[in-house]
Design a protein around this motif. Structure first.
Motif, PDB file in Angstrom:
ATOM      1  N   LYS A  53       0.839  -1.192   0.000  1.00 17.37           N
ATOM      2  CA  LYS A  53       0.000   0.000   0.000  1.00 17.37           C
ATOM      3  C   LYS A  53       0.880   1.250   0.000  1.00 17.37           C
ATOM      4  O   LYS A  53       1.813   1.352   0.790  1.00 17.37           O
ATOM      5  CB  LYS A  53      -0.926   0.029   1.216  1.00 17.37           C
ATOM      6  N   VAL A  54       0.567   2.192  -0.897  1.00 17.10           N
ATOM      7  CA  VAL A  54       1.198   3.507  -0.879  1.00 17.10           C
ATOM      8  C   VAL A  54       0.406   4.351   0.116  1.00 17.10           C
ATOM      9  O   VAL A  54      -0.817   4.477   0.000  1.00 17.10           O
ATOM     10  CB  VAL A  54       1.201   4.146  -2.270  1.00 17.10           C
ATOM     11  N   CYS A  55       1.097   4.900   1.111  1.00 14.62           N
ATOM     12  CA  CYS A  55       0.435   5.502   2.267  1.00 14.62           C
ATOM     13  C   CYS A  55       0.966   6.897   2.558  1.00 14.62           C
ATOM     14  O   CYS A  55       1.959   7.339   1.990  1.00 14.62           O
ATOM     15  CB  CYS A  55       0.681   4.645   3.520  1.00 14.62           C
ATOM     16  N   ARG A  56       0.308   7.547   3.504  1.00 16.36           N
ATOM     17  CA  ARG A  56       0.874   8.740   4.112  1.00 16.36           C
ATOM     18  C   ARG A  56       1.478   8.352   5.455  1.00 16.36           C
ATOM     19  O   ARG A  56       1.150   7.299   6.034  1.00 16.36           O
ATOM     20  CB  ARG A  56      -0.186   9.830   4.283  1.00 16.36           C
ATOM     21  N   GLN A  57       2.349   9.197   5.957  1.00 15.56           N
ATOM     22  CA  GLN A  57       2.973   8.990   7.259  1.00 15.56           C
ATOM     23  C   GLN A  57       1.953   9.237   8.364  1.00 15.56           C
ATOM     24  O   GLN A  57       1.291  10.267   8.390  1.00 15.56           O
ATOM     25  CB  GLN A  57       4.148   9.955   7.403  1.00 15.56           C
ATOM     26  N   ALA A  58       1.806   8.275   9.263  1.00 13.45           N
ATOM     27  CA  ALA A  58       0.850   8.421  10.356  1.00 13.45           C
ATOM     28  C   ALA A  58       1.320   9.476  11.347  1.00 13.45           C
ATOM     29  O   ALA A  58       2.514   9.659  11.577  1.00 13.45           O
ATOM     30  CB  ALA A  58       0.667   7.087  11.079  1.00 13.45           C
TER      31      ALA A  58
ATOM     32  N   VAL B 261       2.719  -4.214   3.270  1.00 10.94           N
ATOM     33  CA  VAL B 261       3.963  -3.456   3.164  1.00 10.94           C
ATOM     34  C   VAL B 261       3.591  -2.013   2.856  1.00 10.94           C
ATOM     35  O   VAL B 261       2.782  -1.767   1.957  1.00 10.94           O
ATOM     36  CB  VAL B 261       4.864  -4.032   2.054  1.00 10.94           C
ATOM     37  N   SER B 262       4.138  -1.072   3.602  1.00 12.94           N
ATOM     38  CA  SER B 262       3.802   0.338   3.387  1.00 12.94           C
ATOM     39  C   SER B 262       4.910   1.039   2.607  1.00 12.94           C
ATOM     40  O   SER B 262       6.093   0.803   2.850  1.00 12.94           O
ATOM     41  CB  SER B 262       3.583   1.052   4.720  1.00 12.94           C
ATOM     42  N   ILE B 263       4.508   1.878   1.662  1.00 14.61           N
ATOM     43  CA  ILE B 263       5.434   2.761   0.950  1.00 14.61           C
ATOM     44  C   ILE B 263       4.968   4.193   1.172  1.00 14.61           C
ATOM     45  O   ILE B 263       3.853   4.557   0.787  1.00 14.61           O
ATOM     46  CB  ILE B 263       5.483   2.473  -0.556  1.00 14.61           C
ATOM     47  N   VAL B 264       5.807   4.984   1.814  1.00 11.16           N
ATOM     48  CA  VAL B 264       5.496   6.398   2.010  1.00 11.16           C
ATOM     49  C   VAL B 264       6.468   7.220   1.167  1.00 11.16           C
ATOM     50  O   VAL B 264       7.678   7.163   1.384  1.00 11.16           O
ATOM     51  CB  VAL B 264       5.616   6.806   3.488  1.00 11.16           C
TER      52      VAL B 264
END
Length: 258
Positions: free
Chosen positions: A184-189, A234-237
């Motif tokens: 998942k392409v995400c924003r920083q929490a 898996v996160s991608i920021v």
């Protein structure tokens, strides 16, 4: 066709299992040169060495046939990238990969991370860069679970290009390969550390302090890196090193400075 040149670095030290795994994976994609700290440099952030000498010693860690060119550097992760780009490499790398870090660099941890600072230093110098972290602090963590995902992310980055001024912060959950749900392409929490200092007394009677703390998640969003990791993605920021708060410029221009 000429193979891509891949610069590999980290913050856990050149002999750490995480970087040894990353080197192995990158050798399947391109020509690898390793420039990494000679010992652990976790939590160094973007520190650079300005008050001491730096050494970069060519070493052999893996004596197997086809071992990559490797340099053990006495400096910080950011120093390693600077040394690589300015002194040690005969051409600009096609990509820089940093890690695989032993432990998470999601959310606010990116600020303190030597792993990501090495990648950011490469990005500042115009080299596409990725920081990889596994959410497992064990020295004997299973890095093989994410081999295919790491190779895929690097290959896609080489083929498509990472946006200018952007570095990828990739975090991998501690989960069996069969339980990983994807990327998942995400924003920083939004989060912080609720910190305190454990005050102790040495045998000599002097007080000293040991930093401790608990991670405090302040974000309920389902589009964040923390949510992705908690749900075995898996996160991608996409992370930028332009720290300007562009949204605040108009407000500050309304202040009366004269």
């Amino acid at each position: 066709m000429k193979k891509p040149l891949i610069l590999v670095t980290n913050d856990d030290g050149i002999t750490a299992p995480g970087i040894r795994a990353l080197i192995k994976y990158m050798k399947d994609i391109g020509d690898v040169v390793v420039v990494a700290p000679d010992g652990p440099q976790s939590g160094q952030g973007h520190a650079i060495t300005i008050d001491n000498t730096l050494y970069a010693n060519k070493i052999v860690v893996d004596e197997k046939q086809g071992a990559p060119e490797e340099y053990s550097c006495t400096g910080t992760p950011a120093d390693c990238v600077k040394m690589a780009l300015q002194e040690l490499l005969d051409r600009k790398p096609d990509i820089c990969v940093s890690g695989i870090n032993h432990g998470s660099n999601s959310s606010i941890n990116v600020i303190y991370s030597g792993t990501m600072s090495a990648a950011i230093e490469a990005g500042i110098e115009g080299v596409p860069a990725i920081g990889f972290s596994l959410c497992d602090y064990s020295w004997n963590a299973d890095f093989g679970q994410a081999e295919e995902i790491i190779k895929k992310i690097v290959s896609e980055s080489l083929e498509n290009g990472i946006p200018k001024g952007v570095v990828l912060n990739v975090n991998i959950p501690k989960a069996a390969k069969k339980d990983l749900k994807g990327i998942k392409v995400c924003r920083q929490a939004r989060a912080n550390w609720k910190e305190k200092f454990d005050k102790r007394t040495s045998p000599a009677g002097k007080d000293y302090y040991w930093l401790t703390g608990e991670f405090e998640l302040l974000d309920k969003g389902e589009d964040t890196d923390e949510w992705a990791l908690a749900n075995n993605y898996v996160s991608i920021v996409p992370t930028q090193f332009d720290l300007t708060a562009h949204h605040a410029i108009q407000q500050l221009n309304g202040w009366q400075f004269e």
